[in-house]
Design a protein around this motif. Structure first.
Motif, short mmCIF file in Angstrom:
data_model
loop_
_atom_site.label_atom_id
_atom_site.label_comp_id
_atom_site.label_asym_id
_atom_site.label_seq_id
_atom_site.Cartn_x
_atom_site.Cartn_y
_atom_site.Cartn_z
N LEU A 97 7.00 16.36 -21.57
CA LEU A 97 7.90 17.52 -21.72
C LEU A 97 8.86 17.68 -20.55
O LEU A 97 9.81 18.45 -20.62
N ILE A 98 8.62 16.96 -19.46
CA ILE A 98 9.45 17.09 -18.26
C ILE A 98 10.66 16.17 -18.39
O ILE A 98 10.51 14.94 -18.46
N ASP A 99 11.84 16.77 -18.44
CA ASP A 99 13.08 16.01 -18.61
C ASP A 99 13.25 14.94 -17.54
O ASP A 99 13.16 15.22 -16.34
N GLY A 100 13.50 13.72 -17.97
CA GLY A 100 13.82 12.62 -17.07
C GLY A 100 12.64 12.03 -16.32
O GLY A 100 12.82 11.12 -15.52
N LEU A 101 11.43 12.52 -16.57
CA LEU A 101 10.27 12.00 -15.85
C LEU A 101 9.79 10.69 -16.47
O LEU A 101 9.62 10.58 -17.67
N THR A 102 9.60 9.71 -15.61
CA THR A 102 8.91 8.48 -16.02
C THR A 102 7.72 8.33 -15.08
O THR A 102 7.81 8.65 -13.89
N TYR A 103 6.61 7.88 -15.61
CA TYR A 103 5.40 7.80 -14.80
C TYR A 103 4.62 6.55 -15.19
O TYR A 103 4.86 5.94 -16.22
N ALA A 104 3.69 6.20 -14.31
CA ALA A 104 2.89 4.99 -14.53
C ALA A 104 1.44 5.29 -14.15
O ALA A 104 1.18 6.14 -13.30
N ASP A 105 0.54 4.55 -14.74
CA ASP A 105 -0.88 4.67 -14.43
C ASP A 105 -1.20 3.67 -13.32
O ASP A 105 -1.34 2.48 -13.56
N ILE A 106 -1.32 4.19 -12.10
CA ILE A 106 -1.54 3.33 -10.94
C ILE A 106 -2.88 2.60 -11.02
O ILE A 106 -3.06 1.55 -10.42
N THR A 107 -3.82 3.14 -11.79
CA THR A 107 -5.12 2.47 -11.91
C THR A 107 -5.01 1.15 -12.66
O THR A 107 -5.92 0.32 -12.61
N LYS A 108 -3.88 0.94 -13.33
CA LYS A 108 -3.64 -0.33 -14.02
C LYS A 108 -2.74 -1.25 -13.19
O LYS A 108 -2.26 -2.27 -13.68
N MET A 109 -2.51 -0.86 -11.93
CA MET A 109 -1.67 -1.62 -11.01
C MET A 109 -2.48 -1.88 -9.74
O MET A 109 -2.33 -1.17 -8.75
N PRO A 110 -3.39 -2.86 -9.76
CA PRO A 110 -4.35 -3.03 -8.66
C PRO A 110 -3.72 -3.22 -7.29
O PRO A 110 -4.23 -2.71 -6.29
N ASP A 111 -2.62 -3.94 -7.20
CA ASP A 111 -1.99 -4.15 -5.89
C ASP A 111 -1.49 -2.83 -5.30
O ASP A 111 -1.73 -2.53 -4.13
N GLU A 112 -0.79 -2.05 -6.11
CA GLU A 112 -0.26 -0.76 -5.65
C GLU A 112 -1.40 0.21 -5.34
O GLU A 112 -1.36 0.94 -4.35
N LEU A 113 -2.42 0.21 -6.19
CA LEU A 113 -3.58 1.08 -5.99
C LEU A 113 -4.25 0.78 -4.65
O LEU A 113 -4.54 1.68 -3.86
N ASN A 114 -4.49 -0.50 -4.37
CA ASN A 114 -5.12 -0.90 -3.11
C ASN A 114 -4.24 -0.60 -1.91
O ASN A 114 -4.71 -0.16 -0.87
N GLU A 115 -2.94 -0.84 -2.06
CA GLU A 115 -2.00 -0.57 -0.97
C GLU A 115 -2.02 0.92 -0.60
O GLU A 115 -2.16 1.28 0.58
N LEU A 116 -1.91 1.79 -1.60
CA LEU A 116 -1.87 3.23 -1.33
C LEU A 116 -3.21 3.74 -0.83
O LEU A 116 -3.27 4.50 0.14
N SER A 117 -4.29 3.32 -1.44
CA SER A 117 -5.62 3.77 -1.01
C SER A 117 -5.91 3.34 0.42
O SER A 117 -6.42 4.13 1.23
N SER A 118 -5.59 2.09 0.74
CA SER A 118 -5.83 1.58 2.10
C SER A 118 -5.00 2.34 3.12
O SER A 118 -5.47 2.69 4.20
N TYR A 119 -3.76 2.61 2.76
CA TYR A 119 -2.88 3.35 3.66
C TYR A 119 -3.47 4.75 3.92
O TYR A 119 -3.54 5.21 5.06
N MET A 120 -3.87 5.44 2.86
CA MET A 120 -4.41 6.79 3.01
C MET A 120 -5.70 6.78 3.83
O MET A 120 -5.92 7.69 4.65
N ALA A 121 -6.53 5.79 3.64
CA ALA A 121 -7.77 5.69 4.44
C ALA A 121 -7.45 5.52 5.92
O ALA A 121 -8.06 6.16 6.78
N ARG A 122 -6.45 4.67 6.23
CA ARG A 122 -6.07 4.48 7.64
C ARG A 122 -5.54 5.78 8.24
O ARG A 122 -5.92 6.16 9.34
N VAL A 123 -4.66 6.44 7.52
CA VAL A 123 -4.08 7.70 8.01
C VAL A 123 -5.16 8.74 8.21
O VAL A 123 -5.20 9.43 9.24
N ALA A 124 -6.06 8.87 7.26
CA ALA A 124 -7.13 9.86 7.37
C ALA A 124 -8.03 9.56 8.59
O ALA A 124 -8.41 10.49 9.31
N ASN A 125 -8.34 8.29 8.81
CA ASN A 125 -9.17 7.94 9.97
C ASN A 125 -8.47 8.24 11.28
O ASN A 125 -9.12 8.63 12.25
N GLU A 126 -7.17 8.07 11.32
CA GLU A 126 -6.42 8.39 12.54
C GLU A 126 -6.44 9.87 12.82
O GLU A 126 -6.38 10.32 13.94
#
Length: 197
Positions: free
Chosen positions: A168-197
């Motif tokens: 219903l949101i005009d112009g919104l396109t979205y993706a399921d990151i759980t079906k994108m293992p490289d992006e999922l791992n990249e973002l999760s790893s980044y967040m873990a590093r930031v949180a640990n810092e």
């Protein structure tokens, strides 16, 4: 008994008066969402409640009642969601700086161990891509440093209702990151590093 207050709806943000009335009465009635005829009585007496877990995006109203909960001997902690999505995606939540300010006040009042930051759900879209999630997560993490000791992340589940609302949101396109293992791992790893810092 551990009482989840509540994953079905944000009771601290919208129903604090009801919740406090139920605490004072010592019980609540809960209807099974899958069977409307099944109603269960749940004791809220201090001797029956080991812990309240408050799930919220805005605990400000409930914070006015923490002294009362403390005086009655209740234990509790908060699962507090702060994500900073644009208004098109989050229409009825406090803006990030206000949410972070409230988070800090809550942490100062009850301690960093009792406030868990939730960065969820993570939705990948044309409004918030991976780099924007990294930027926002880092900024929020730096502002909450020392005010919490834990962050929980999760990724969007695309239920029929979720997809219907997103479509219903005009112009919104979205993706399921759980079906994108490289992006999922990249973002999760980044967040873990930031949180640990």
């Amino acid at each position: 008994m551990i009482i989840s207050v509540s994953r079905r709806t944000d009771i601290p943000a919208f129903y604090t008066p009801w919740f406090m009335n139920r605490v004072r009465e010592g019980f609540l009635l809960t209807r099974n969402p899958f069977n409307a005829h099944q109603v269960r009585r749940v004791s809220l007496l201090p001797e029956d409640v080991e812990l309240f877990v408050f799930w919220t995006r805005n605990p400000a109203m409930l914070m006015n009642h923490l002294n009362e909960l403390d005086s009655l001997g209740y234990k509790y902690y908060f699962q507090y969601t702060v994500t900073a999505y644009p208004k098109q995606l989050e229409t009825r939540v406090p803006r990030p700086h206000r949410a972070i300010d409230t988070f800090v006040k809550l942490s100062d009042r009850i301690g960093a161990d009792k406030v868990i930051w939730r960065y969820d759900p993570i939705l990948l879209s044309n409004l918030v891509d991976i780099n924007e999630h990294k930027r926002v997560f880092s900024k929020i993490a730096s502002m909450l440093a020392g005010k919490t000791h834990k962050v929980v992340i999760s990724f969007s589940d695309f239920y029929k209702k979720t997809e219907r609302n997103l479509n219903l949101i005009d112009g919104l396109t979205y993706a399921d990151i759980t079906k994108m293992p490289d992006e999922l791992n990249e973002l999760s790893s980044y967040m873990a590093r930031v949180a640990n810092e």
